[in-house]
Design a protein around this motif. Structure first.
Motif, PDB file in Angstrom:
ATOM      1  N   THR A  35     -36.465 -19.352  16.701  1.00  0.00           N
ATOM      2  CA  THR A  35     -34.890 -19.858  16.609  1.00  0.00           C
ATOM      3  C   THR A  35     -34.131 -18.652  16.887  1.00  0.00           C
ATOM      4  O   THR A  35     -34.346 -17.628  15.990  1.00  0.00           O
ATOM      5  CB  THR A  35     -34.543 -20.902  15.619  1.00  0.00           C
ATOM      6  OG1 THR A  35     -34.747 -20.199  14.420  1.00  0.00           O
ATOM      7  CG2 THR A  35     -35.642 -22.165  15.761  1.00  0.00           C
ATOM      8  N   ARG A  36     -32.858 -18.787  17.046  1.00  0.00           N
ATOM      9  CA  ARG A  36     -31.817 -17.715  16.836  1.00  0.00           C
ATOM     10  C   ARG A  36     -30.530 -18.359  16.853  1.00  0.00           C
ATOM     11  O   ARG A  36     -30.082 -19.398  17.472  1.00  0.00           O
ATOM     12  CB  ARG A  36     -31.751 -16.757  18.028  1.00  0.00           C
ATOM     13  CG  ARG A  36     -33.146 -16.009  18.404  1.00  0.00           C
ATOM     14  CD  ARG A  36     -32.785 -14.766  17.455  1.00  0.00           C
ATOM     15  NE  ARG A  36     -34.151 -13.908  17.851  1.00  0.00           N
ATOM     16  CZ  ARG A  36     -35.220 -14.209  17.300  1.00  0.00           C
ATOM     17  NH1 ARG A  36     -35.628 -15.270  16.749  1.00  0.00           N
ATOM     18  NH2 ARG A  36     -36.341 -13.416  17.485  1.00  0.00           N
ATOM     19  N   ASN A  37     -29.539 -17.935  16.024  1.00  0.00           N
ATOM     20  CA  ASN A  37     -28.225 -18.278  15.608  1.00  0.00           C
ATOM     21  C   ASN A  37     -27.198 -17.271  15.858  1.00  0.00           C
ATOM     22  O   ASN A  37     -27.644 -16.060  15.523  1.00  0.00           O
ATOM     23  CB  ASN A  37     -28.130 -19.052  14.364  1.00  0.00           C
ATOM     24  CG  ASN A  37     -28.771 -20.299  14.368  1.00  0.00           C
ATOM     25  OD1 ASN A  37     -28.813 -21.080  15.058  1.00  0.00           O
ATOM     26  ND2 ASN A  37     -29.730 -20.069  13.373  1.00  0.00           N
ATOM     27  N   LEU A  38     -26.111 -17.317  16.444  1.00  0.00           N
ATOM     28  CA  LEU A  38     -25.244 -16.159  16.723  1.00  0.00           C
ATOM     29  C   LEU A  38     -23.801 -17.071  16.596  1.00  0.00           C
ATOM     30  O   LEU A  38     -23.415 -18.098  17.457  1.00  0.00           O
ATOM     31  CB  LEU A  38     -25.410 -15.649  18.072  1.00  0.00           C
ATOM     32  CG  LEU A  38     -24.539 -14.194  18.235  1.00  0.00           C
ATOM     33  CD1 LEU A  38     -24.886 -13.210  17.106  1.00  0.00           C
ATOM     34  CD2 LEU A  38     -24.826 -13.817  19.707  1.00  0.00           C
ATOM     35  N   PRO A  39     -22.896 -16.289  15.681  1.00  0.00           N
ATOM     36  CA  PRO A  39     -21.546 -16.708  15.589  1.00  0.00           C
ATOM     37  C   PRO A  39     -20.771 -16.124  16.921  1.00  0.00           C
ATOM     38  O   PRO A  39     -20.906 -15.209  17.573  1.00  0.00           O
ATOM     39  CB  PRO A  39     -20.923 -16.095  14.528  1.00  0.00           C
ATOM     40  CG  PRO A  39     -21.805 -14.957  14.010  1.00  0.00           C
ATOM     41  CD  PRO A  39     -23.207 -15.280  14.763  1.00  0.00           C
ATOM     42  N   LEU A  40     -19.960 -17.190  17.570  1.00  0.00           N
ATOM     43  CA  LEU A  40     -18.853 -16.895  18.542  1.00  0.00           C
ATOM     44  C   LEU A  40     -17.883 -16.121  17.966  1.00  0.00           C
ATOM     45  O   LEU A  40     -17.099 -16.348  17.196  1.00  0.00           O
ATOM     46  CB  LEU A  40     -18.625 -18.058  19.186  1.00  0.00           C
ATOM     47  CG  LEU A  40     -19.539 -18.581  20.187  1.00  0.00           C
ATOM     48  CD1 LEU A  40     -18.818 -20.081  20.774  1.00  0.00           C
ATOM     49  CD2 LEU A  40     -19.814 -17.628  21.654  1.00  0.00           C
ATOM     50  N   ALA A  41     -17.527 -15.023  18.696  1.00  0.00           N
ATOM     51  CA  ALA A  41     -16.228 -14.387  18.247  1.00  0.00           C
ATOM     52  C   ALA A  41     -15.071 -15.144  18.862  1.00  0.00           C
ATOM     53  O   ALA A  41     -14.731 -15.444  20.095  1.00  0.00           O
ATOM     54  CB  ALA A  41     -16.011 -12.828  18.964  1.00  0.00           C
ATOM     55  N   ALA A  42     -14.045 -15.381  17.975  1.00  0.00           N
ATOM     56  CA  ALA A  42     -13.056 -16.153  18.084  1.00  0.00           C
ATOM     57  C   ALA A  42     -11.921 -15.809  19.133  1.00  0.00           C
ATOM     58  O   ALA A  42     -11.178 -16.483  19.996  1.00  0.00           O
ATOM     59  CB  ALA A  42     -12.265 -16.968  16.904  1.00  0.00           C
ATOM     60  N   ASP A  43     -11.844 -14.286  19.231  1.00  0.00           N
ATOM     61  CA  ASP A  43     -10.923 -13.502  19.920  1.00  0.00           C
ATOM     62  C   ASP A  43     -11.408 -12.946  21.151  1.00  0.00           C
ATOM     63  O   ASP A  43     -11.107 -12.306  21.678  1.00  0.00           O
ATOM     64  CB  ASP A  43     -10.549 -12.268  18.953  1.00  0.00           C
ATOM     65  CG  ASP A  43     -11.611 -11.651  18.710  1.00  0.00           C
ATOM     66  OD1 ASP A  43     -12.850 -12.022  18.707  1.00  0.00           O
ATOM     67  OD2 ASP A  43     -11.121 -10.362  18.274  1.00  0.00           O
ATOM     68  N   ALA A  44     -12.551 -13.493  21.807  1.00  0.00           N
ATOM     69  CA  ALA A  44     -13.257 -13.080  22.923  1.00  0.00           C
ATOM     70  C   ALA A  44     -13.740 -14.331  23.779  1.00  0.00           C
ATOM     71  O   ALA A  44     -13.806 -15.298  23.047  1.00  0.00           O
ATOM     72  CB  ALA A  44     -14.443 -12.178  22.538  1.00  0.00           C
ATOM     73  N   ASP A  45     -13.557 -14.118  25.163  1.00  0.00           N
ATOM     74  CA  ASP A  45     -14.162 -15.170  26.028  1.00  0.00           C
ATOM     75  C   ASP A  45     -15.497 -15.528  25.730  1.00  0.00           C
ATOM     76  O   ASP A  45     -16.424 -14.731  25.267  1.00  0.00           O
ATOM     77  CB  ASP A  45     -14.190 -14.555  27.179  1.00  0.00           C
ATOM     78  CG  ASP A  45     -12.432 -14.392  27.886  1.00  0.00           C
ATOM     79  OD1 ASP A  45     -11.619 -14.997  27.357  1.00  0.00           O
ATOM     80  OD2 ASP A  45     -12.421 -13.694  28.893  1.00  0.00           O
ATOM     81  N   THR A  46     -15.770 -16.854  25.887  1.00  0.00           N
ATOM     82  CA  THR A  46     -17.152 -17.393  25.608  1.00  0.00           C
ATOM     83  C   THR A  46     -18.109 -17.159  26.742  1.00  0.00           C
ATOM     84  O   THR A  46     -19.155 -16.723  26.266  1.00  0.00           O
ATOM     85  CB  THR A  46     -17.101 -18.940  25.598  1.00  0.00           C
ATOM     86  OG1 THR A  46     -15.673 -19.334  24.649  1.00  0.00           O
ATOM     87  CG2 THR A  46     -18.126 -19.698  24.991  1.00  0.00           C
ATOM     88  N   ILE A  47     -17.756 -17.076  27.934  1.00  0.00           N
ATOM     89  CA  ILE A  47     -18.594 -16.943  28.928  1.00  0.00           C
ATOM     90  C   ILE A  47     -19.510 -15.742  28.777  1.00  0.00           C
ATOM     91  O   ILE A  47     -20.632 -15.530  28.921  1.00  0.00           O
ATOM     92  CB  ILE A  47     -18.185 -17.087  30.327  1.00  0.00           C
ATOM     93  CG1 ILE A  47     -17.742 -18.613  30.544  1.00  0.00           C
ATOM     94  CG2 ILE A  47     -19.314 -16.982  31.233  1.00  0.00           C
ATOM     95  CD1 ILE A  47     -18.795 -19.614  30.162  1.00  0.00           C
ATOM     96  N   PRO A  48     -18.844 -14.401  28.490  1.00  0.00           N
ATOM     97  CA  PRO A  48     -19.398 -13.253  28.417  1.00  0.00           C
ATOM     98  C   PRO A  48     -20.347 -13.094  27.344  1.00  0.00           C
ATOM     99  O   PRO A  48     -21.373 -12.619  27.134  1.00  0.00           O
ATOM    100  CB  PRO A  48     -18.312 -12.236  28.361  1.00  0.00           C
ATOM    101  CG  PRO A  48     -17.124 -12.966  29.151  1.00  0.00           C
ATOM    102  CD  PRO A  48     -17.468 -14.196  28.740  1.00  0.00           C
TER     103      PRO A  48
END
Length: 84
Positions: A35-48
């Motif tokens: 398994t892997r988990n990674l937070p999304l950076a709120a100030d960056a585009d999601t697709i990249p």
């Protein structure tokens, strides 16, 4: 274990949540491998960020046969797009 051309088959599932991405890697028989988990950076585009995460999964999990993606929202049938 299911094999294709002498290699173990693997499948990946990714949940793209509002604040993070979660991935599982399953063997061909459904056994959880990693398994892997990674937070999304709120100030960056999601697709990249998502694309980079898939690249990391390829590096960490090795070759896999398919990727299933779960996203929040409803599917608009007329446009075949996800409505958030």
């Amino acid at each position: 274990m299911a094999e294709v051309h002498g290699q173990e088959r693997k499948f990946v599932g990714v949940e793209l949540a509002p604040a993070s991405m979660h991935a599982v890697c399953l063997a061909g028989d459904g056994t959880l491998l990693e398994t892997r988990n990674l937070p999304l950076a709120a100030d960056a585009d999601t697709i990249p960020q998502f694309s980079a995460f898939i690249g990391e999964l390829r590096r960490d999990f090795g070759t896999f046969d398919t990727v299933g993606v779960a996203v929040p929202g409803l599917i608009e049938r007329a446009s075949n797009r996800v409505a958030f």
